[in-house]
Write a protein that holds these residues in place. Structure first.
Motif, PDB file in Angstrom:
ATOM      1  N   GLU A   1       0.829  -1.205   0.000  1.00 47.23           N
ATOM      2  CA  GLU A   1       0.000   0.000   0.000  1.00 47.23           C
ATOM      3  C   GLU A   1       0.866   1.258   0.000  1.00 47.23           C
ATOM      4  O   GLU A   1       0.598   2.224  -0.732  1.00 47.23           O
ATOM      5  CB  GLU A   1      -0.920  -0.010   1.215  1.00 47.23           C
ATOM      6  CG  GLU A   1      -1.964  -1.132   1.176  1.00 47.23           C
ATOM      7  CD  GLU A   1      -2.796  -1.157   2.440  1.00 47.23           C
ATOM      8  OE1 GLU A   1      -2.465  -0.390   3.378  1.00 47.23           O
ATOM      9  OE2 GLU A   1      -3.773  -1.942   2.512  1.00 47.23           O
ATOM     10  N   LEU A   2       1.924   1.226   0.846  1.00 47.46           N
ATOM     11  CA  LEU A   2       2.805   2.399   0.903  1.00 47.46           C
ATOM     12  C   LEU A   2       3.539   2.600  -0.424  1.00 47.46           C
ATOM     13  O   LEU A   2       3.793   3.742  -0.826  1.00 47.46           O
ATOM     14  CB  LEU A   2       3.812   2.220   2.047  1.00 47.46           C
ATOM     15  CG  LEU A   2       3.218   2.286   3.458  1.00 47.46           C
ATOM     16  CD1 LEU A   2       4.280   1.953   4.492  1.00 47.46           C
ATOM     17  CD2 LEU A   2       2.627   3.660   3.747  1.00 47.46           C
ATOM     18  N   GLU A   3       3.897   1.484  -1.080  1.00 48.01           N
ATOM     19  CA  GLU A   3       4.537   1.628  -2.383  1.00 48.01           C
ATOM     20  C   GLU A   3       3.592   2.262  -3.392  1.00 48.01           C
ATOM     21  O   GLU A   3       4.002   3.108  -4.198  1.00 48.01           O
ATOM     22  CB  GLU A   3       4.996   0.251  -2.881  1.00 48.01           C
ATOM     23  CG  GLU A   3       6.208  -0.289  -2.137  1.00 48.01           C
ATOM     24  CD  GLU A   3       6.589  -1.679  -2.613  1.00 48.01           C
ATOM     25  OE1 GLU A   3       5.801  -2.254  -3.403  1.00 48.01           O
ATOM     26  OE2 GLU A   3       7.656  -2.173  -2.211  1.00 48.01           O
ATOM     27  N   ALA A   4       2.299   1.861  -3.324  1.00 46.39           N
ATOM     28  CA  ALA A   4       1.319   2.489  -4.218  1.00 46.39           C
ATOM     29  C   ALA A   4       1.191   3.981  -3.896  1.00 46.39           C
ATOM     30  O   ALA A   4       1.169   4.831  -4.804  1.00 46.39           O
ATOM     31  CB  ALA A   4      -0.029   1.797  -4.078  1.00 46.39           C
TER      32      ALA A   4
ATOM     33  N   LEU B   1       4.242  10.817  -8.553  1.00 44.58           N
ATOM     34  CA  LEU B   1       3.544  11.528  -9.628  1.00 44.58           C
ATOM     35  C   LEU B   1       3.253  12.966  -9.215  1.00 44.58           C
ATOM     36  O   LEU B   1       3.434  13.909 -10.006  1.00 44.58           O
ATOM     37  CB  LEU B   1       2.248  10.782  -9.969  1.00 44.58           C
ATOM     38  CG  LEU B   1       2.425   9.384 -10.597  1.00 44.58           C
ATOM     39  CD1 LEU B   1       1.061   8.716 -10.754  1.00 44.58           C
ATOM     40  CD2 LEU B   1       3.131   9.476 -11.942  1.00 44.58           C
ATOM     41  N   GLU B   2       2.792  13.114  -7.935  1.00 41.23           N
ATOM     42  CA  GLU B   2       2.544  14.477  -7.459  1.00 41.23           C
ATOM     43  C   GLU B   2       3.826  15.284  -7.441  1.00 41.23           C
ATOM     44  O   GLU B   2       3.829  16.486  -7.761  1.00 41.23           O
ATOM     45  CB  GLU B   2       1.939  14.411  -6.054  1.00 41.23           C
ATOM     46  CG  GLU B   2       0.526  13.816  -6.026  1.00 41.23           C
ATOM     47  CD  GLU B   2      -0.041  13.766  -4.623  1.00 41.23           C
ATOM     48  OE1 GLU B   2       0.682  14.183  -3.686  1.00 41.23           O
ATOM     49  OE2 GLU B   2      -1.189  13.316  -4.456  1.00 41.23           O
ATOM     50  N   LEU B   3       4.935  14.605  -7.033  1.00 40.44           N
ATOM     51  CA  LEU B   3       6.215  15.319  -6.994  1.00 40.44           C
ATOM     52  C   LEU B   3       6.637  15.762  -8.391  1.00 40.44           C
ATOM     53  O   LEU B   3       7.165  16.883  -8.569  1.00 40.44           O
ATOM     54  CB  LEU B   3       7.274  14.405  -6.374  1.00 40.44           C
ATOM     55  CG  LEU B   3       8.663  15.006  -6.184  1.00 40.44           C
ATOM     56  CD1 LEU B   3       8.596  16.208  -5.245  1.00 40.44           C
ATOM     57  CD2 LEU B   3       9.624  13.963  -5.626  1.00 40.44           C
ATOM     58  N   GLU B   4       6.399  14.908  -9.387  1.00 42.57           N
ATOM     59  CA  GLU B   4       6.722  15.308 -10.758  1.00 42.57           C
ATOM     60  C   GLU B   4       5.877  16.508 -11.181  1.00 42.57           C
ATOM     61  O   GLU B   4       6.380  17.435 -11.824  1.00 42.57           O
ATOM     62  CB  GLU B   4       6.484  14.120 -11.701  1.00 42.57           C
ATOM     63  CG  GLU B   4       7.498  13.005 -11.532  1.00 42.57           C
ATOM     64  CD  GLU B   4       7.220  11.833 -12.449  1.00 42.57           C
ATOM     65  OE1 GLU B   4       6.199  11.908 -13.168  1.00 42.57           O
ATOM     66  OE2 GLU B   4       8.008  10.871 -12.445  1.00 42.57           O
TER      67      GLU B   4
END
Length: 349
Positions: free
Chosen positions: A250-253, A260-263
């Motif tokens: 879950e944490l990996e997801a 993605l947010e960081l990008e």
């Protein structure tokens, strides 16, 4: 026919340490072939194992031997002739059980072979005694042979006596052979008695070793119970690890979403300098607007003061105007009365 293999398996071979009589010394680096052999000429059974060109097991099975299972995959037996203890480690409990069953079967067969051999020795000794009693002396033999004249005189009876004499000679020769074999068996029996005495002494030693092994087995059982408890704890830890694995997934997801947010934020960060410049210009404009707002606020305050003053003046003017209107109304009333009076005077005139 000689020796023929009757059962074959694979196992790790060990021998007891001759110095300590406790520790096991590996006789093979890996699992090797261990076979039961049957010698039809001697009616004996052997366990033989060869590692390369080296014979690591050559043990003749006797009725006094016992194969002991010391664990689920390990078994051992003592060989007094080789003055050692052999141990075998199997890959599975099923292989150990098959080997133990074959050992018991071969042991029973060796026991039957020994009993049969003893019966043959007893019967042969009885035959020897009977033949010794029935064997005629040399004088009797010579009387049977007789002289040439007697042979001629007896005729067919002499032929019968000759055949009987030949049979007696063969019996005597056979008895001599049995005597030599009996002597050899007596020597073998003496050696077996010495070996049995040695085996008894070794058995006493092995009894003490067995008691020690039993104590060690009890300690191992206690250790196994402790390990079982630890295994239960390990199962709990496995469940926790499974839950943690799910949580990690879950944490990996979530981490992928955050990446993605960081990008997106990185892309937006490229626009930040422009936004900062615009923000600076907006800040300057805001400061100017604030300054203007302050000036306007001061002007508003002044205007509010002036409005308050004008309102106060308007109130004063209104009061004065009201007073003036009241005075004016009074004057108008007086003028109206004067007019009416003048009108009456004109009518009267």
């Amino acid at each position: 026919m000689g020796e023929q293999p009757i059962f074959t398996t694979r196992a790790h071979v060990f021998q007891i340490d001759p110095s300590t009589k406790k520790n096991w010394v590996p006789a093979s680096k890996q699992a090797v072939t261990v076979s039961y052999f049957y010698d039809s000429t001697r009616n004996s059974y052997r366990i033989i194992s060869v590692d390369g060109s080296k014979v690591i097991i050559n043990s003749t099975i006797t009725p006094n031997m016992n194969f002991t299972k010391t664990s689920q995959k390990f078994g051992q037996w003592a060989d007094s002739r080789a003055n050692t203890v052999f141990g075998l480690g199997f890959a599975s409990e099923q292989q150990l059980s098959k080997f133990a069953e074959k050992f018991q079967e071969v042991k029973e067969a060796a026991k039957l072979a020994r009993e049969k051999s003893q019966e043959n020795i007893e019967t042969s000794s009885e035959h020897l005694l009977e033949s010794g009693r029935e064997t005629p002396s040399d004088n009797q033999a010579s009387s049977f042979n007789g002289t040439d004249d007697e042979k001629i005189s007896y005729g067919p009876e002499n032929e019968v006596l000759k055949s009987e004499n030949d049979q007696l000679k063969s019996v005597v020769d056979q008895s001599k052979k049995w005597e030599t074999e009996l002597q050899g068996l007596k020597e073998s029996n003496a050696r077996l008695a010495d070996a049995l005495q040695e085996a008894n002494s070794n058995a006493e030693n092995w009894k003490s070793e067995v008691t020690k092994c039993q104590e060690e087995n009890n300690q191992l059982r206690n250790k196994i119970s402790e390990l079982e408890l630890q295994c239960k704890g390990v199962n709990v830890e496995r469940e926790r690890n499974a839950q943690l694995t799910v949580r990690i997934q879950e944490l990996e997801a979530d981490l992928q979403d955050k990446q993605l947010e960081l990008e997106d934020l990185r892309k937006q960060a490229e626009i930040i300098p422009q936004l900062m410049a615009e923000c600076e210009s907006i800040t300057a404009k805001l400061k100017a607007a604030e300054l203007t707002n302050r000036n306007l606020n001061e002007q508003m305050k002044q205007l509010n003061g002036e409005i308050n003053d004008s309102e106060q003046k308007q109130k004063n003017v209104k009061t004065e105007l009201k007073k003036f209107m009241d005075v004016l109304d009074g004057k108008i009333d007086e003028l109206h009365e004067v007019r009416q009076g003048i009108s009456k005077l004109g009518i009267d005139n």
